[in-house]
Structure formats: structure tokens, C-alpha cells
Design a protein around this motif. Structure first.
Motif, PDB file in Angstrom:
ATOM      1  N   ASP A  94       0.818  -1.220   0.000  1.00  0.00           N
ATOM      2  CA  ASP A  94       0.000   0.000   0.000  1.00  0.00           C
ATOM      3  C   ASP A  94       0.848   1.265   0.000  1.00  0.00           C
ATOM      4  O   ASP A  94       0.315   2.361   0.026  1.00  0.00           O
ATOM      5  CB  ASP A  94      -0.924   0.001   1.231  1.00  0.00           C
ATOM      6  N   ARG A  95       2.165   1.124  -0.053  1.00  0.00           N
ATOM      7  CA  ARG A  95       3.034   2.293   0.081  1.00  0.00           C
ATOM      8  C   ARG A  95       3.687   2.684  -1.246  1.00  0.00           C
ATOM      9  O   ARG A  95       4.292   1.836  -1.914  1.00  0.00           O
ATOM     10  CB  ARG A  95       4.125   2.042   1.120  1.00  0.00           C
ATOM     11  N   TYR A 102       4.425  11.795  -0.299  1.00  0.00           N
ATOM     12  CA  TYR A 102       3.519  12.138   0.806  1.00  0.00           C
ATOM     13  C   TYR A 102       3.297  13.641   0.872  1.00  0.00           C
ATOM     14  O   TYR A 102       2.170  14.112   1.043  1.00  0.00           O
ATOM     15  CB  TYR A 102       4.151  11.600   2.082  1.00  0.00           C
ATOM     16  N   GLU A 156      -3.716  12.414   6.982  1.00  0.00           N
ATOM     17  CA  GLU A 156      -4.049  11.091   7.537  1.00  0.00           C
ATOM     18  C   GLU A 156      -5.555  10.834   7.510  1.00  0.00           C
ATOM     19  O   GLU A 156      -6.090  10.100   8.338  1.00  0.00           O
ATOM     20  CB  GLU A 156      -3.525  10.941   8.976  1.00  0.00           C
ATOM     21  N   ALA A 322      -4.171  12.431   2.144  1.00  0.00           N
ATOM     22  CA  ALA A 322      -3.878  11.028   2.413  1.00  0.00           C
ATOM     23  C   ALA A 322      -3.023  10.841   3.654  1.00  0.00           C
ATOM     24  O   ALA A 322      -2.469  11.785   4.215  1.00  0.00           O
ATOM     25  CB  ALA A 322      -3.176  10.418   1.200  1.00  0.00           C
ATOM     26  N   GLY A 324       0.319   8.611   5.406  1.00  0.00           N
ATOM     27  CA  GLY A 324       1.646   8.165   5.011  1.00  0.00           C
ATOM     28  C   GLY A 324       2.643   8.562   6.074  1.00  0.00           C
ATOM     29  O   GLY A 324       2.292   8.730   7.246  1.00  0.00           O
ATOM     30  N   TRP A 333       6.772   7.993   2.210  1.00  0.00           N
ATOM     31  CA  TRP A 333       5.797   7.184   1.476  1.00  0.00           C
ATOM     32  C   TRP A 333       4.385   7.693   1.727  1.00  0.00           C
ATOM     33  O   TRP A 333       4.111   8.314   2.745  1.00  0.00           O
ATOM     34  CB  TRP A 333       5.894   5.709   1.846  1.00  0.00           C
ATOM     35  N   SER A 335       0.127   6.414   1.317  1.00  0.00           N
ATOM     36  CA  SER A 335      -0.769   5.277   1.163  1.00  0.00           C
ATOM     37  C   SER A 335      -1.448   5.320  -0.204  1.00  0.00           C
ATOM     38  O   SER A 335      -2.071   6.319  -0.579  1.00  0.00           O
ATOM     39  CB  SER A 335      -1.829   5.288   2.266  1.00  0.00           C
ATOM     40  N   ASP A 338      -5.292   5.405   0.376  1.00  0.00           N
ATOM     41  CA  ASP A 338      -5.725   6.739   0.796  1.00  0.00           C
ATOM     42  C   ASP A 338      -5.743   7.707  -0.371  1.00  0.00           C
ATOM     43  O   ASP A 338      -6.642   8.551  -0.487  1.00  0.00           O
ATOM     44  CB  ASP A 338      -4.785   7.279   1.875  1.00  0.00           C
ATOM     45  N   THR A 339      -4.731   7.631  -1.227  1.00  0.00           N
ATOM     46  CA  THR A 339      -4.655   8.554  -2.366  1.00  0.00           C
ATOM     47  C   THR A 339      -5.861   8.376  -3.286  1.00  0.00           C
ATOM     48  O   THR A 339      -6.451   9.352  -3.762  1.00  0.00           O
ATOM     49  CB  THR A 339      -3.350   8.327  -3.142  1.00  0.00           C
TER      50      THR A 339
END
Length: 355
Positions: A94-95, A102, A156, A322, A324, A333, A335, A338-339
């Protein structure tokens, strides 16, 4: 091109802020890429470059009409010292790794995709120099406005409705230079600075008595101190650089008065002021993003961001982005999930704002 592919292409472009790292590539190449991407995707792109070599790009639909939602993201990054292949983006689970992934090229990619996909007048402000003096957002705001704005900094998944500001102040305490053996002639400026430093600590403790529900307390600290020329001489001056982190409602004039009261006659100079930011939790933009994102936490951020400039221009503003890790760090990094989710939220929020 989906949002992850676009993020990878943006990360692959070196856009280190030259005001932070002498010789940094800056924004020209990434600005050209954004312009080309916009044109390839049927969008209009306008380059603003009042400061030569520091371009920002405004992207929007060619036949925009109705209410406007501004999505703001910065083009520049901090330096890459200590990183291995900082501009070689890679995905591991996921990274998505790489400098700026980020902070905040994923946010820029989400904003651009949302501009293409959303109905209504979505304006992307892809701005220069956020990591230093915010030249770009100020230039964009001088030429454009909007009915509401979302700054796509990484949050986040929280919906940021307030952040702190700051004031940088320099104090210069005077002494009298003399040979170290001439105690009757010398006045030690560094010793005179001691009570000032103590008073700064006392002010910081006093600030802890008042708190903001989402930001906590204000603070002050002595960031830099310099004085003296050599061991065998009394120092003629001592300079203290301090930072006061401010809460909504606190002004630079108030901070200057606080510091003057404790500086014991020192010469005082304000170096930089960045205002705090807060939006009414009941504002339409807050409700629109909250509904689109499925009810995220309303929160405050301890750091400063371009949101303050946008809000000061009279545009109701929030921050949403997002998750990260690694902003300004050697490993960075964002996510992937999330993006993608942020992009979908921006499209849905635009539908609510732009109608």
C-alpha cells in the motif's frame, strides 16, 4: 492515467526548492509537466511566474462556469539528503515511496484527476515555494478567487479545520567590547541575555494556561543564539532568534508586545509572520468534505500551511489528504489506498460545492 500512475510520474520529477537547497531544480520541469498533462486531458492551464524560475500553474476546465472549488497543492519539495534514488518512485504493497510522494505530490495528483473528473468549475492551484515563502499561492490568489477551497496536504484522512501560525523575532542585546582582562571596561552581552532567556521560558510556561480545543496551547522557544568573537574578549552583542507559535485570535502585534515586555530593552525585529487559520465547523465546505469522506474526524494541525493565505483571502478553506509518513525525512511514502480515496472524496465534494 489513474491517480497512482500520475503520482509516480510527479515523484519522478525533481522539484527540490532552490530557496532551501542551493542549486535545487525548483518548479520549472514539474510545471511544464502539469501544463502538458492538463492539455492532454482537455483542461486549460495558465502559468504564473512573477518570480523568474518559480512558476505556478492554474488548471481548470476550458468552459468553466458556476461556483468554483479551488484545490491547492504545492509543486516543490524539500531536499533529498540521505535518500537513495529519491526520484525513482516504487510501490510496495500500500506504500508509494519517493521524495514528495507524501508531501505532497499525491495530493497534487488527486487534485488534477478530480479537476478532470468532477462536474463544475474545479480550479487546481499547483503552487510554487510552499516549503519556503509561499510565493506561489500568493501569486495565484492575486489573480484568482473561489467560493471554497481544499488544500490537499497529507492529513491522515482527518479533516483539518484549523492550524497554528507563527512569528519569528530576533532580539539583539548590547554589551561593550573589551579585552578579557579589562573587567572594568567590558560589558558581557551574553550574560545580559541570560535573564531574557529565562523570561522566554517563563512566557512559554504561561502560554500553557490557555488552550485551543483542536490545537492545544501556543508556545515560544529560543531557536538560535549567537554572540562573542573570541575567548579573550567581552562580547559586544548577543543575538537571540525565537519562534512564537500562535493560535487563532492571536496577532503579531500581540506577540511583539509580549516579547517587548520580556526583552529588557533589547533591540527587537520581526522577521516573518504567518497567521493561524480556522474555519467555522458549520461552513459549507466543511460539511461537503465531511459528507463526501464519510464523516472524518474534525481536527487541527500544529504546523502552518498555505490554507492560511487562502482563508485570509476570504475563501472558506479546509485541509484534507492522504496518510503516510516521512515528510522531510530520509524515507517518505504515501498510502495508495488513501490517495485513491482522497481523489474520490474531492470529486464528490466538488459535486456538492459546484452543483
Amino acid at each position: 492515467m489513474d491517480v497512482i500512475q500520475l503520482t509516480r510520474r510527479l515523484v519522478a520529477i525533481d522539484s527540490v526548492n532552490p530557496a532551501l537547497v542551493p542549486g535545487g531544480a525548483g518548479e520549472p520541469e514539474i510545471a511544464r509537466f502539469v501544463v502538458a498533462w492538463a492539455e492532454e486531458n482537455g483542461l486549460a492551464a495558465e502559468v504564473l511566474e512573477a518570480t523568474p524560475g518559480r512558476p505556478s500553474v492554474v488548471v481548470r476546465k476550458r468552459e468553466a462556469r458556476g461556483r468554483t472549488l479551488m484545490l491547492c497543492a504545492h509543486l516543490d519539495t524539500v531536499g533529498v539528503e540521505g535518500m537513495t534514488d529519491p526520484h525513482a518512485p516504487r510501490v510496495d504493497g500500500d506504500r508509494l515511496y519517493g521524495r514528495g510522494a507524501y508531501d505532497m505530490k499525491s495530493g497534487l495528483a488527486a487534485a488534477l484527476i478530480a479537476c478532470r473528473e468532477a462536474e463544475g468549475d474545479v480550479l487546481v492551484a499547483a503552487v510554487a515555494d510552499e516549503e519556503h515563502a509561499s510565493l506561489g499561492v500568493q501569486e495565484v490568489l492575486a489573480a484568482h478567487t473561489a467560493d471554497a477551497a481544499i488544500v490537499t496536504e497529507p492529513t491522515e484522512g482527518a479533516l483539518i479545520v484549523a492550524h497554528k501560525g507563527f512569528v519569528w523575532i530576533e532580539l539583539e542585546i548590547e554589551g561593550r567590547a573589551a579585552h578579557g582582562s579589562r573587567y572594568e571596561e567590558g560589558v558581557d552581552a551574553i550574560i545580559k541575555a541570560g535573564p531574557v532567556l529565562t523570561a522566554i521560558g517563563e512566557l512559554d510556561a504561561k502560554l500553557a494556561e490557555h488552550s485551543h480545543p483542536r490545537l492545544g496551547r501556543g508556545s515560544v522557544h529560543a531557536s538560535l543564539i549567537e554572540g562573542g568573537a573570541e575567548l579573550s574578549s567581552y562580547p559586544a552583542r548577543c543575538t537571540i532568534g525565537l519562534e512564537r507559535r500562535t493560535l487563532p485570535g492571536e496577532t503579531d502585534a500581540q506577540v511583539e508586545a509580549e516579547i517587548a515586555a520580556l526583552s529588557r530593552g533589547a533591540q527587537q525585529r520581526t522577521l516573518l509572520v504567518r497567521e493561524p487559520f480556522e474555519v467555522d465547523p458549520e461552513a459549507e465546505i466543511v460539511r461537503a468534505v465531511a459528507e463526501a469522506a464519510g464523516g472524518p474526524e474534525l481536527a487541527g494541525a500544529p504546523y502552518w500551511a498555505d490554507a492560511a493565505f487562502i482563508a485570509a483571502a476570504g475563501i472558506p478553506t479546509v485541509m484534507y489528504g492522504a496518510g503516510g509518513a516521512g515528510a522531510h525525512a530520509a524515507e517518505e511514502w504515501v498510502s495508495v489506498a488513501d490517495t485513491i480515496a482522497v481523489t474520490e472524496t474531492l470529486v464528490a465534494a466538488a459535486r456538492r460545492i459546484c452543483g
